[in-house]
Design a protein around this motif. Structure first.
Motif, mmCIF file in Angstrom:
data_model
loop_
_atom_site.group_PDB
_atom_site.id
_atom_site.type_symbol
_atom_site.label_atom_id
_atom_site.label_comp_id
_atom_site.label_asym_id
_atom_site.label_seq_id
_atom_site.Cartn_x
_atom_site.Cartn_y
_atom_site.Cartn_z
ATOM 1 N N MET A 50 4.254 0.735 -3.775
ATOM 2 C CA MET A 50 4.703 -0.584 -4.197
ATOM 3 C C MET A 50 3.614 -1.253 -5.012
ATOM 4 O O MET A 50 2.423 -1.080 -4.726
ATOM 5 N N TRP A 52 2.530 -5.016 -7.258
ATOM 6 C CA TRP A 52 2.734 -6.451 -7.442
ATOM 7 C C TRP A 52 2.266 -6.810 -8.846
ATOM 8 O O TRP A 52 1.102 -6.644 -9.203
ATOM 9 N N LEU A 61 7.965 -7.298 -7.551
ATOM 10 C CA LEU A 61 7.624 -6.219 -6.628
ATOM 11 C C LEU A 61 8.295 -4.954 -7.150
ATOM 12 O O LEU A 61 9.522 -4.858 -7.181
ATOM 13 N N LYS A 85 2.431 -7.821 1.444
ATOM 14 C CA LYS A 85 1.368 -6.842 1.660
ATOM 15 C C LYS A 85 1.254 -6.469 3.132
ATOM 16 O O LYS A 85 1.180 -5.278 3.488
ATOM 17 N N VAL A 96 0.317 -2.405 -0.893
ATOM 18 C CA VAL A 96 0.860 -2.998 -2.109
ATOM 19 C C VAL A 96 -0.283 -3.247 -3.087
ATOM 20 O O VAL A 96 -1.204 -4.019 -2.791
#
Length: 532
Positions: A50, A52, A61, A85, A96
């Protein structure tokens, strides 16, 4: 709102969808659901990483799957990062990553293919991404250039969106110079210097492979190899699917939706050897700045093909109402026109009752500098192959014929025809054989089209008339030359009867020096020498 079972976020977008929904992180899956009950669910076992990232609609995201796919969720706020996170680390054991975007504004960098996305990086930071799954084609407009096409002009806007209020990416052109090492199975160093290929070709082939992978969600129904296309010129492979077709050539690659096909024509060529298959498109096909509203394919009448469609009996019965056969063994033009008619759902127009002087379905003529064939059909005129011109009968105001009467000269073997359209445009065809006039006039009268003849109209000289015009000019020139000679001869005789006493070419004592004489000097200098 948080609890022990899941974490929810409201006002989140999924991909490029215009409506918002609720995003949820649960131990078993990641999900998104809109107010219209449209849902996207990703099992936790499919998650890979993932990220950000700052996006146009707040923060994004980005969820990368193990199979290479990417799902994007926009609309988060900056304070949501810590919650995401901690939750991702607790539920999925995934950290993340916070990525920064490049904002330098440079237009040079490096490309990277991540799944079906093309990522453009500058200084190891992402500047932008292109979803190749939404691209409709790729081509090479020039040397070291690769163009990726996304949206055709005229494509309908999404539901509920005013097309005047949105901006869409249509084309992106990459300039890829230099060469790269060629990938080979055996890593031998003997021919290392020769094993290099152009970098733009490698980039182009990679983009094409991504387009094929993203578009080929189902197997093609049938494929036709090396089909000759007159407009635009080239040979293309035609891959036909249930909802679209692909034209694959050496330079251009296109994806055409069947909904864009508005007309189909099957027209025998007057040479009795070839058959033309014409496809009308709206929006038109584009090659750079050139638009092609009609595709003109040519087939040899005697060529036959043996193909089998990749369709089951249930699909042919339910979706195509048994208008298709499982196996075809017939002339190529018949098979292709039949399949196009069923898949595109359009009627195939064939020639009507019109016959030319020689019994053909079309007459030969020229449109400006282009020679072609004009087909008088039941509801329109069609000129092909270049430029394909469609003239509906109900939009014709008046048709004017030029150089068809006796005043145009008995030696003229052709005439011109001009369509005055109701919209105000004029379309002119020239170099039409005079023998075609009677049949063409009868066709116009049957269709109740107004006709006007202009015998004294100032005409355009065509190649077929140049011989006659040059012969007339030669005759006129000879007569004028003869008259001039007869007038001037008496003057020349009078001049010979009165000789010029001052002219003495053999007289060495002439005091008039010539220009090319090396001893030529001014008059004053010559007089001075004589005095001395």
């Amino acid at each position: 709102m948080t609890d022990r079972k899941h974490v929810d976020f409201s006002g989140i977008y999924c991909g490029i969808k215009p409506d918002t929904g609720r995003f949820r992180l649960a131990p078993t899956a990641v999900g998104w659901k809109s107010s219209e009950d449209k849902a996207t669910i990703i099992p936790s076992d499919d998650l890979k990483k993932m990220s950000w990232i700052r996006a146009a609609r707040g923060y994004q995201l980005r969820v990368t799957l193990k199979d290479g796919g990417v799902s994007k969720f926009d609309g988060f706020k900056s304070e949501d990062f810590e919650v995401l996170k901690d939750t991702a680390k607790l539920y999925y054991k995934i950290v993340v990553e916070s990525k920064e975007l490049s904002v330098k504004g440079w237009n040079w960098g490096k490309t990277d293919f991540q799944g079906s996305n093309l990522v453009f990086n500058v200084s190891n930071k992402t500047m932008f991404e292109l979803p190749l799954a939404q691209a409709i084609g790729a081509n090479k407009p020039g040397k070291n250039e690769v163009s990726i096409n996304f949206v055709d002009p005229g494509q309908p806007a999404p539901e509920g969106v005013n097309p005047r209020e949105i901006d869409e990416l249509m084309d992106v052109i990459f300039y890829v110079p230099g060469t790269v090492p060629k990938e080979t199975e055996n890593n031998e160093d003997e021919d290392a210097d020769e094993e290099e290929v152009n970098a733009d070709m490698v980039f182009y082939e990679t983009v094409k492979s991504k387009l094929e992978f993203s578009q080929m969600t189902t197997e093609n129904i049938v494929q036709f190899q090396e089909v000759l296309c007159l407009t635009p010129r080239g040979r293309y492979n035609i891959d036909m699917y249930q909802d679209f077709l692909r034209l694959r050539g050496k330079t251009y690659d296109y994806k055409i939706q069947y909904s864009s096909i508005i007309k189909l024509f099957l027209l025998p060529k007057p040479d009795e050897v070839h058959v033309l298959f014409v496809i009308g498109l709206d929006p038109p096909l584009r090659q750079g700045q050139t638009k092609y509203p009609f595709l003109v394919f040519q087939f040899v009448r005697e060529d036959e093909i043996d193909v089998e469609l990749n369709l089951d009996e249930a699909t042919m019965s339910e979706r195509y109402d048994n208008k298709l056969l499982k196996h075809y063994e017939a002339p190529t033009y018949e098979v292709i026109s039949t399949i196009f008619r069923s898949l595109a759902g359009r009627k195939v127009t064939v020639p009507g009752a019109y016959r030319s002087h020689h019994g053909a379905h079309a007459l030969k003529c020229s449109m400006k500098a282009n020679e072609g064939y004009l087909y008088p059909l039941e509801k329109c005129f069609l000129f092909i192959p270049k430029p394909p011109t469609f003239i509906p009968l109900n939009e014709i105001g008046v048709v004017t014929f030029s150089r068809v009467g006796t005043s145009a000269g008995a030696s003229s073997r052709t005439f011109d025809m001009k369509f005055h359209m109701k919209s105000g445009n004029d379309i002119q065809f020239s170099s039409i054989n005079r023998e075609e006039y009677a049949n063409l006039e009868d066709f116009m009268k049957q269709k109740k089209i107004k006709i006007k003849s202009e015998n004294n109209e100032e005409t355009i000289i065509t190649y077929t008339d140049m011989d006659d015009v040059m012969e007339d000019d030669d005759d006129n020139y000879d007569s004028r030359k003869k008259r001039r000679t007869e007038v001037r001869m008496p003057d020349l005789d009078e001049e010979e009867e009165s000789p010029d006493e001052d002219f003495a070419p053999d007289d060495s004592g002439s005091d008039v020096p010539e220009e090319y004489d090396s001893d030529v000097q001014g008059s004053s200098a010559g007089e001075g020498e004589e005095d001395e």
